[in-house]
Design an enzyme around this catalytic site. Structure first.
Site, mmCIF file in Angstrom:
data_model
loop_
_atom_site.group_PDB
_atom_site.id
_atom_site.type_symbol
_atom_site.label_atom_id
_atom_site.label_comp_id
_atom_site.label_asym_id
_atom_site.label_seq_id
_atom_site.Cartn_x
_atom_site.Cartn_y
_atom_site.Cartn_z
ATOM 1 N N CYS A 1 0.829 -1.213 0.000
ATOM 2 C CA CYS A 1 0.000 0.000 0.000
ATOM 3 C C CYS A 1 0.867 1.269 0.000
ATOM 4 C CB CYS A 1 -0.925 -0.001 1.212
ATOM 5 S SG CYS A 1 -0.048 0.201 2.771
ATOM 6 N N ALA B 1 2.940 1.832 3.067
ATOM 7 C CA ALA B 1 4.142 0.986 3.081
ATOM 8 C C ALA B 1 5.269 1.641 2.279
ATOM 9 C CB ALA B 1 3.836 -0.398 2.519
ATOM 10 N N ARG C 1 11.672 -5.326 6.227
ATOM 11 C CA ARG C 1 12.393 -5.197 4.960
ATOM 12 C C ARG C 1 13.887 -5.463 5.110
ATOM 13 N NH1 ARG C 1 13.207 0.245 2.776
ATOM 14 N NH2 ARG C 1 13.424 0.292 0.516
ATOM 15 N N HIS D 1 6.132 6.433 -2.214
ATOM 16 C CA HIS D 1 7.490 6.944 -2.450
ATOM 17 C C HIS D 1 7.419 8.437 -2.772
ATOM 18 C CE1 HIS D 1 8.284 2.730 -4.360
ATOM 19 N NE2 HIS D 1 8.370 2.666 -3.053
HETATM 20 FE FE1 CFM Z 1 13.171 0.490 -5.449
HETATM 21 FE FE2 CFM Z 1 12.564 -1.836 -5.669
HETATM 22 FE FE3 CFM Z 1 11.157 -0.172 -4.123
HETATM 23 FE FE4 CFM Z 1 13.634 -0.938 -3.445
HETATM 24 FE FE5 CFM Z 1 12.616 -2.895 -1.886
HETATM 25 FE FE6 CFM Z 1 11.522 -3.722 -4.147
HETATM 26 FE FE7 CFM Z 1 10.138 -2.108 -2.583
HETATM 27 MO MO1 CFM Z 1 10.579 -4.553 -1.841
HETATM 28 S S1 CFM Z 1 14.509 -1.235 -5.317
HETATM 29 S S2 CFM Z 1 12.679 0.972 -3.382
HETATM 30 S S3 CFM Z 1 14.480 -1.817 -1.645
HETATM 31 S S4 CFM Z 1 11.307 -0.286 -6.234
HETATM 32 S S5 CFM Z 1 12.660 -4.802 -2.750
HETATM 33 S S6 CFM Z 1 12.193 -3.815 -6.301
HETATM 34 S S7 CFM Z 1 9.457 -3.753 -3.664
HETATM 35 S S8 CFM Z 1 10.892 -2.635 -0.663
HETATM 36 S S9 CFM Z 1 9.291 -0.196 -2.920
#
Ligand code: CFM
Length: 546
Positions: free
Chosen positions: A65, A68, A99, A199
């Site tokens: 989500c 997260a 994580r 993000h």
């Molecule tokens: Fe970038 Fe990723 Fe992500 Fe990531 Fe991660 Fe991920 Fe993620 Mo899980 S590199 S920041 S450190 S998009 S592994 S492939 S899904 S936490 S939001």
């Protein structure tokens, strides 16, 4: 019944695609068809995929989500900010260190709050009467206990639904406390179609409230920021080790192993190296517009990619001293890694992998598999956008839908006193000419072979179907997929948390990965696995009260 190697997989991806879609009602099949792409080498063109759209209700998605993405992914790895989840306790608890983002708090006096899980623990009565008072009290309590430099507040779904004004509470507390930077994130879980929205919300607020607060010039040469590296399993430590050896100064990592002050000083770096394009490319753009710091894409997953990325950074600074040092480090560190790959390769060559990870690893990790002679037959992102699949050239043509419009785009202008282009237009053009691409990412699809399958937002049913039809030697995804895949008799490697392993980045990390994959794909145990109902389809039981 499925077992790993009992018959040959159907080779035609079109047939596989059809078989997957068969099960869906027509409307769902039409939607999913646009997110399942057979990679064809179109002339001078990358095939188009649909991405960053809502998951169809009823489908068990792999996504997380918005909360997260904001609290867990971007802000979670920063050690000296107190992160308070305003919401029911579950949201805070399940985003707390699962994580495996590591931090180094070994310096004298270093603060580390990552081992705490801060939450306002909302109850029914807070939902009914409002939770602002409780939030205010939580901020005060955290401040009294720790006196941190910063406190961040994260909204969960109920906060948005009842309308608590977390920004007003944060502003009021910032003023009252005086020496603590308090700011909040409207990152309710439902705010976007995935964690990708989180993000963006996180990075906007960090840029607005934190970046640029410390103008002091840090010592060191060749100053960079590493954007989009989160120190999972210690990846960031390995990359920092290599930087240090090369004489490159890492001012701030966004946000693995980071601290409040790193963010505050990020504008003093001279180059932004972008690792995870999905989670952070807009920060790179904002730093360039406001402060004049250019950015290049890097990838420290894979030994060859690591060498290539170091050379990119050296080319940018264009200083023989740095170039020589980088070459010396590569000459020392790369050959032993390649030797290790060569040792493992006879056992991994020709094997196949499937990678379904968030927004960048499904691409980056293909490099490590290539070094083992393995082929990625299918890959996809949970939540990345079309530019991560097809390359940034699609950006101008991307349609902005209602869900994306929901996420704030902040307007950034050159800073009146601190905008300082690190390279002149001519210098940038000359570097471009010599092959150093700025603001460029070509995405995953062009790096994949013809006939491979690229699938966006893969779901539980499709994952099992793909394994059944293509029988890969290894499947890489996350914890939600781990056990269902293993029960199909296929080795499964978590590429989010790395299970209990890592680091996998840089030179030392590559060796760890080779050994891990060798162990997994050559273990016979998975093929022997049978669920009880596969061995003996009839289960019987008696009622205890009979
Ligand atoms: Fe970038 Fe990723 Fe992500 Fe990531 Fe991660 Fe991920 Fe993620 Mo899980 S590199 S920041 S450190 S998009 S592994 S492939 S899904 S936490 S939001």
């Amino acid at each position: 019944m499925i077992s790993a190697h009992d018959n040959k997989a159907p080779a035609d991806p079109a047939v596989i695609k059809e078989k997957i879609l068969q099960k869906y009602p027509p409307k769902v099949a039409r939607k999913r068809a646009k997110q399942i792409l057979i990679n064809e080498a179109l002339e001078n063109e990358t095939p188009e995929i649909t991405a960053n759209v809502r998951t169809i209700p009823g489908i068990i998605t792999m996504r997380g989500c918005t909360y997260a993405g904001c609290k867990g992914v971007i802000m979670g790895p920063t050690r000296d900010i107190v992160n308070i989840t305003h919401g029911p306790i579950g949201c805070g608890f399940y985003s707390w260190l699962t994580r495996r983002n590591q931090t180094d708090a070994s310096a004298d006096g270093a603060e580390n709050y990552m081992t705490y899980c801060f939450s306002t623990d909302m109850q029914d009565k807070d939902i009914i009467f409002g939770g602002e008072k409780k939030l205010e009290a939580a901020i005060q309590e955290a401040y009294d206990l720790f006196h941190p430099k910063g406190i961040c507040i994260f909204a969960t779904c109920p906060v948005g639904l009842i309308g608590d004004d977390i920004h007003a509470v944060a502003a009021k507390m910032k003023e009252r406390l005086g020496d603590c930077n308090v700011f909040a994130f409207s990152c309710e879980g439902y705010k976007g179609v995935s964690q990708s929205a989180g993000h963006h919300i996180a990075n906007n607020q960090v840029f607005r409230h934190l970046v640029g607060l410390n103008d002091e010039q840090k010592p060191g040469e060749y100053k960079i920021n590493l954007l989009g590296e989160y120190n999972i399993g210690g990846d960031g430590f390995e990359i920092d080790r290599i930087f240090k050896k090369c004489g490159i100064t890492n001012i701030a990592t966004f946000s693995g192993n980071s601290s409040y002050d790193q963010f505050a000083s990020a504008h003093t770096a001279d180059l932004n190296a972008v690792m995870c394009h999905r989670s952070i490319n807009y920060v790179a753009d904002m730093l360039e517009v406001k402060y004049g710091v250019p950015w290049v894409k890097v990838n420290f997953i894979g030994a060859q990619s690591t060498a290539k990325s170091l050379r990119k950074i050296a080319r940018y600074f264009d200083d023989p001293v740095l170039t020589e040092r980088v070459e010396a480090v590569i000459a020392e560190e790369l050959p032993p890694v390649m030797e290790e790959a060569a040792k493992v390769r006879p056992r991994t060559e020709g094997k196949t992998a499937m990678l379904f990870v968030g927004g960048s690893r499904a691409h980056h990790y293909q490099e490590l598999f290539k070094e083992l002679g393995m082929k990625t037959v299918s890959a996809g992102y949970e939540f990345a956008h079309r530019d991560d699949y097809e390359g940034r050239h699609v950006l101008p043509g991307l349609k902005v839908d209602a869900d994306s419009r929901n996420i704030e785009e902040i307007e950034v202008n050159p800073d009146e006193t601190r905008f300082n282009p690190r390279k002149s237009e001519e210098e940038l053009a000359a570097l471009e000419e010599s092959g150093l691409a700025f603001k460029e990412y070509d995405g995953m699809i062009p790096d994949m072979e013809k006939g491979t399958m690229v699938i966006d937002d893969l779901n539980q049913y499709e994952a099992e179907k793909m394994v059944e039809l293509l029988k890969p030697d290894i499947f890489c995804a996350g914890i939600k997929e781990k056990f269902s895949i293993q029960k199909l008799g296929i080795p499964m490697k978590q590429l989010h948390s790395y299970d209990s392993g890592g680091p996998y980045a840089g030179f030392k990390g590559a060796v760890n990965f080779y050994h891990e994959i060798d162990r997994l794909v050559n273990s016979k145990v998975w093929g022997y696995l049978k669920a009880p109902w596969q061995e003996n389809p009839e289960l019987s039981a008696t009622y205890v009260w009979e």
